[in-house]
Design a protein around this motif. Structure first.
Motif, mmCIF file in Angstrom:
data_model
loop_
_atom_site.group_PDB
_atom_site.id
_atom_site.type_symbol
_atom_site.label_atom_id
_atom_site.label_comp_id
_atom_site.label_asym_id
_atom_site.label_seq_id
_atom_site.Cartn_x
_atom_site.Cartn_y
_atom_site.Cartn_z
ATOM 1 N N HIS A 15 0.831 -1.216 0.000
ATOM 2 C CA HIS A 15 0.000 0.000 0.000
ATOM 3 C C HIS A 15 0.857 1.255 0.000
ATOM 4 C CE1 HIS A 15 0.301 0.791 4.442
ATOM 5 N NE2 HIS A 15 0.306 -0.533 4.561
ATOM 6 N N ASP A 49 6.285 0.774 6.839
ATOM 7 C CA ASP A 49 4.862 0.487 6.628
ATOM 8 C C ASP A 49 4.291 1.511 5.664
ATOM 9 O OD1 ASP A 49 2.244 -0.289 6.800
ATOM 10 O OD2 ASP A 49 1.918 0.430 8.836
ATOM 11 N N ASP A 50 4.301 1.301 4.372
ATOM 12 C CA ASP A 50 4.590 0.036 3.733
ATOM 13 C C ASP A 50 5.378 0.311 2.462
ATOM 14 O OD1 ASP A 50 4.387 -2.754 3.228
ATOM 15 O OD2 ASP A 50 2.577 -2.468 2.060
ATOM 16 N N GLU A 63 -5.171 1.665 2.627
ATOM 17 C CA GLU A 63 -5.039 0.584 3.621
ATOM 18 C C GLU A 63 -5.153 1.121 5.040
ATOM 19 O OE1 GLU A 63 -3.379 -2.460 6.275
ATOM 20 O OE2 GLU A 63 -2.647 -0.433 6.017
ATOM 21 N N GLU A 64 -4.599 2.291 5.291
ATOM 22 C CA GLU A 64 -4.564 2.812 6.662
ATOM 23 C C GLU A 64 -5.860 3.522 7.059
ATOM 24 O OE1 GLU A 64 -2.317 1.972 8.578
ATOM 25 O OE2 GLU A 64 -0.448 1.682 7.475
ATOM 26 N N GLU A 82 2.350 -7.238 2.922
ATOM 27 C CA GLU A 82 2.975 -6.913 4.218
ATOM 28 C C GLU A 82 2.460 -7.852 5.324
ATOM 29 O OE1 GLU A 82 1.686 -3.173 5.874
ATOM 30 O OE2 GLU A 82 -0.374 -3.505 5.241
#
Ligand code: ZN
Length: 467
Positions: A99, A131-132, A165-166, A192
């Protein structure tokens, strides 16, 4: 040395330079750092999540190399990028996913600014370094190398740089799975969620995430009659709620072991001191008089392991009252529930009702993105390749991992894709210093990023190449 010999052989037999079997790793290192730093310097913090610059960058790099890309965006500034290297089609595709968004930053807390990508003392600093964007850069490099090396493939290799994603899966993985699944459909996925654990500068083991718990939320609502604070009431909802919350905290759902967690504890035992090893073995015993003391120890000293064993419940929010002299008629607590993937969520809710055991307290699901359920097997070609590559690059055992947190792989596993979470080796000590994923600051060891690229190239090439 091997590179020199193969290069010399290639000259002798007149192979084109592009078809060298071994990449020029020195050049790859410099190129990796260049792309990695460029990605770190883009502010893709989510919310609001503006992944477009990262997506554009990836597309340009791929275009220069002759790798076509497709963009899928539910919202214009939040694109997902897909690229595909065609194989013979003898086997189903392999997806490599990462991501491009990151969590937010408080710039005041950073010694090296969060989007500086500063290099110092063997580290690269910046939001997204572990990340990431590490996985984004590694997956990019793998695509470039497979193309340049002209590796003949049995499987298509599909690259996905996803957004959201977050913050919200709505624009990222959920959108891709719901609306464009054919573009990313594969037998296997690497993303991940795993990585090496370094202690005192040495990698101890490498974990590969094969499973994850399912996040849910339970709300406890205690109800009573409002009244004047000067006249205490037995029905005070705060009192009922406090007892209910305490019962939930004290309750330990039963231990459930599956293929991933059983293998994890067995392999961890083989790496541990005799005292620790005994507990990792004991906890697998079906006899509660053997597993109980180990479990008790984990609750106190290794809470991650206590959570891996079962459905977990953590009260995280309490809302009640508004004036010192008013007994409110309602009080609420929210519980972060991580349902064990082998358990039925509805049964968990029923059990919580029994544990609370108070007609004045209602126990119900609270809204939360409900991630689908899926599983990954260990007896696959991909997992064998991963284990062999861990041995080759790290000389340590591979631990399959069930993460307590959630990743986007849940959506792919629910489709039957076998997904494995990987990542570079991180210093265990660094987390406590405030440098890790989602911490006040974030950094990565350059040498581990570069080793991860070599590892990643090997696993993708091994799973996908023609045999
Ligand atoms: Zn992440």
């Amino acid at each position: 040395m091997r590179t020199l010999i193969t290069a010399a052989l290639a000259c002798l037999v007149g192979l084109p330079a592009a078809a060298q079997p071994t990449p020029d790793w020195k050049a790859v290192e410099a190129e990796t750092l260049r792309h990695f730093q460029a990605l770190i310097r883009m502010d893709t913090t989510d919310p609001p999540g503006n992944e477009a610059p990262a997506a554009d960058y990836i597309r340009q790099v791929f275009a220069k190399e002759g790798i076509p890309t497709q963009v899928f965006a539910l919202e214009k500034h939040r694109p997902n990028v897909v690229a595909r290297l065609k194989g013979s089609g003898r086997k189903r595709p392999l997806l490599i996913m990462a991501h491009t968004d990151t969590v937010n930053v408080d710039p005041k807390k950073w010694t090296h600014p969060p989007f500086s990508a500063d290099r110092e003392g063997g580290w690269v600093y910046g939001r997204g370094t572990v990340d990431d964007k590490d996985n984004v850069a590694a997956a990019m490099m793998v695509m470039l190398l497979l193309k340049r090396q002209q590796v003949p493939l049995d499987r298509d290799v599909i690259f996905l740089a996803e957004s959201g994603e977050e913050g919200t899966v709505r624009v990222g993985i959920k959108f891709m799975v719901d609306s464009h699944y054919a573009e990313i459909d594969a037998e296997y996925c690497f993303a991940e969620g795993g990585g090496g654990t370094r202690q005192n500068g040495k990698v101890k083991f490498v974990s590969v995430q094969t499973l994850e718990k399912i996040p849910r939320a339970i709300e406890l609502t205690a109800r009573g009659v409002a009244g004047h604070g000067s006249v205490p009431l037995k029905t005070n909802p705060l009192s009922h709620l406090a007892k209910a919350v305490d019962r939930v905290v004290e309750w330990q759902p039963p231990i459930t072991i599956n293929e991933t967690t059983g293998t994890y504890f067995k392999r961890l035992a083989a790496l541990s001191s005799p005292e620790d090893a005994k507990r990792y073995r004991d906890v697998l015993s079906p006899d509660p008089s053997v597993s109980g003391p180990a479990d008790e120890y984990f609750r106190e000293h290794e809470p991650f392991h206590a959570s891996v064993l079962r459905t977990s419940l953590s009260p995280t929010i309490i809302q009640a009252g508004y004036r010192v002299n008013v007994i409110p008629s309602e009080a609420k607590a929210t519980i972060d529930v991580r349902v064990h993937p082998d358990e039925d969520a509805e049964k968990v809710l029923e059990q919580v009702r029994k544990v609370v055991n108070d007609p004045a307290v209602e126990v119900a699901w609270a809204p939360r993105d409900v991630r689908p359920h899926g599983t990954t097997r260990l007896n696959t070609e991909a997992f064998q390749v991963l284990e062999a590559a861990v041995t080759k690059h790290y000389s340590v055992p591979t631990l399959p991992l069930m993460s307590t947190g959630a990743t986007d792989m849940a959506y792919l596993r629910a489709k039957g894709m076998q997904c494995y979470g990987i990542g570079p080796a991180l210093d265990l000590e660094d987390g406590a210093k405030g440098f890790s994923a989602h911490s006040d600051q974030e950094r990565i060891l350059e040498e581990e990023l570069l080793r991860f690229v070599r590892f990643n190239y090997d696993i993708v090439a091994d799973v996908a190449k023609a045999k």
